[in-house]
Design an enzyme around this catalytic site. Structure first.
Site, PDB file in Angstrom:
ATOM      1  N   VAL A 129       0.861  -1.185   0.000  1.00  0.00           N
ATOM      2  CA  VAL A 129       0.000   0.000   0.000  1.00  0.00           C
ATOM      3  C   VAL A 129       0.893   1.230   0.000  1.00  0.00           C
ATOM      4  O   VAL A 129       1.818   1.341   0.811  1.00  0.00           O
ATOM      5  CB  VAL A 129      -0.960   0.010   1.220  1.00  0.00           C
ATOM      6  N   ALA A 186       4.435   3.965   3.030  1.00  0.00           N
ATOM      7  CA  ALA A 186       4.024   2.730   2.353  1.00  0.00           C
ATOM      8  C   ALA A 186       4.223   1.581   3.333  1.00  0.00           C
ATOM      9  O   ALA A 186       4.869   1.744   4.383  1.00  0.00           O
ATOM     10  CB  ALA A 186       4.854   2.481   1.098  1.00  0.00           C
ATOM     11  N   LYS A 187       3.653   0.462   3.024  1.00  0.00           N
ATOM     12  CA  LYS A 187       3.954  -0.774   3.759  1.00  0.00           C
ATOM     13  C   LYS A 187       3.574  -1.931   2.868  1.00  0.00           C
ATOM     14  O   LYS A 187       2.681  -1.809   2.027  1.00  0.00           O
ATOM     15  CB  LYS A 187       3.170  -0.835   5.070  1.00  0.00           C
ATOM     16  N   GLY A 188       4.295  -3.037   3.009  1.00  0.00           N
ATOM     17  CA  GLY A 188       3.970  -4.220   2.235  1.00  0.00           C
ATOM     18  C   GLY A 188       3.987  -5.431   3.129  1.00  0.00           C
ATOM     19  O   GLY A 188       4.375  -5.347   4.299  1.00  0.00           O
ATOM     20  N   ASP A 207      10.562  -5.165   7.964  1.00  0.00           N
ATOM     21  CA  ASP A 207       9.621  -4.978   9.067  1.00  0.00           C
ATOM     22  C   ASP A 207       9.558  -6.344   9.762  1.00  0.00           C
ATOM     23  O   ASP A 207      10.440  -7.187   9.532  1.00  0.00           O
ATOM     24  CB  ASP A 207       8.251  -4.517   8.520  1.00  0.00           C
TER      25      ASP A 207
END
Ligand code: GLU
Length: 418
Positions: free
Chosen positions: A61, A106-108, A147
């Protein structure tokens, strides 16, 4: 916003509404700030060691593109879903804006338990995920990082997969890489060191001397382990630590050297000691000066908040404290909160330095990394305290207000196309 659901997304939404009310963002302008710009879902098929094919769902995202590329980690965990990833991307936006970094959030992630895969399967899945992401990421577009559940090795596979496609090495496509292939010194330790640095600023603010003070750390991955180590180096006694496999507590202080040696060998805390074993549900509410939640979201709810016996809550994790718990903390008024988007921002700050060094092919000494990180952390800490004082709000509301305001200002200045 029907695409995104779940408790974590609701929490990010609720927090944003609180900030929007606080600074009076008109209702019609709110979705423009909160709604993620892009949300990508990919199917990642891999061949398992037993010859069967398994498909894992992957996400990314990208929250907003106002200041430059988006930036944020990649989470491998069984319960990852689009709503959680979107919330984490939104928090990255406020975090980057508060630190003054030229990024959107963002993060995935992949919905997979990384411990259930063999090393070959983990590499296959990581490469497949990055291959599916090639149209959507890049040094000027979106820059992934580690992460929960990912590490330097995964970032190396990401960079290699992306670079093979480009036909040339592209170090700027990810951060948190091994130093040997374009990572920066100090990135591995950055988040934990930042947490400890800001906890020390909070102790100084409250007049607590580090030597003789005590700390408890929940989560013993990259963030928790380096937070505990750095706090101990500052003179604090570490009373308790935990991860998803074990919890240890000793009022005389734990032997971190022995614990770290055990984790280096076994990967987890389980099996280190039976004498110091402790009930994990009681760890957060033991008395201490500095409490560092450094595991997952929403571990401090209203009930836990009412039972906390720390002086400082230094949030190493993203989103560890629920909005209901915040109300309890506000009411109590006796706990100094270093909110997540400030407290754990050392990680993304040093990721920014890694990205800059990669683009310039000019690498810095560790002193330079630490000195520049602390300048940014100190500036953000001072701004949050000042804003909390002026607006008469909590540190969390102050920190998020600064982040949201900067994104709002950027969007208003760039305007709406056409
Ligand atoms: N995953 C980390 C975070 O939540 C780091 C992100 C980055 O370095 O880009 O802040």
């Amino acid at each position: 916003m029907s695409t995104f659901s779940g408790a974590v997304f609701k929490m990010a939404e609720q927090q944003f509404e609180t900030i929007a009310d606080h600074i009076g963002i008109p209702t019609h302008e709110r979705a423009r700030i909160l709604m993620p710009k892009r949300a990508i879902t990919v199917a990642c098929p891999i061949r398992r060691d037993d010859g069967t094919i398994a498909v894992f769902e992957g996400y990314r995202v990208q929250h907003h593109l106002t200041f430059g590329p988006t930036k944020g980690g990649t989470r491998y965990a069984a319960n990852v879903d689009l709503g959680e990833i979107a919330a984490l991307a939104i928090w990255m936006s406020w975090k980057c804006a508060l630190a003054g970094l030229p990024y959107g959030g963002a993060k995935g992630g992949i919905a997979v338990d990384p411990y259930s895969l063999s090393p070959r399967e983990l590499e296959g899945l990581s490469r497949r995920y990055m291959q599916e992401m090639i149209p959507f990421v890049g040094p000027d577009t979106d820059v992934p990082a580690p992460d929960m559940g990912t590490n330097e090795q995964v970032m190396a596979w990401f960079m290699d997969t992306y670079s093979s496609y480009q036909g040339a090495t592209v170090p700027g496509v990810v951060t948190g890489k091994p130093v040997a292939i374009g990572g920066t010194v100090g990135r591995r330790e950055a988040t934990g060191r930042g947490v400890a640095h800001l906890a020390a600023r909070a102790m100084d603010h409250l007049g607590i001397a580090p030597s003789g003070a005590t700390a408890i750390v929940q989560g013993y991955g990259n963030v928790g382990s380096y937070s505990a180590r750095t706090l101990q180096d500052m003179g604090l006694r570490i009373l308790g630590v935990s991860d998803h496999t074990a919890c240890y507590y000793d009022p005389r202080g734990l032997d971190l050297d022995a614990i770290d040696a055990h984790v280096a060998k076994h990967g987890v805390l389980a099996g280190w000691s039976s004498e110091a074993a402790f009930d994990p549900s009681q760890l957060l509410t033991q008395p201490c000066d500095v409490l560092v939640p450094a595991a997952v979201e929403r571990v401090i709810d209203a009930e836990v908040a009412a039972g906390l016996k720390c002086r400082i809550l230094a949030e190493g994790a993203n989103g560890p404290t629920t909005p209901e718990a915040d109300l309890v903390l506000d009411e109590r008024g006796d706990i100094f909160v270093v909110p997540d988007i400030l407290c754990n921002s050392g990680g993304v700050i040093v990721s920014y330095f890694e990205w800059v060094q990669g683009l310039q092919r000019l690498f810095w000494e560790e002193e330079e990394v630490t000195r520049r990180t602390n300048i940014i952390l100190d500036r953000a800490f001072n701004q949050v305290l000042e804003r909390a004082r002026v607006d008469g709000v909590s540190n969390r509301i102050a920190a998020m207000t600064i982040g949201v305001e900067r994104v709002l200002d950027g969007k208003r200045r760039r305007g709406i196309f056409p």
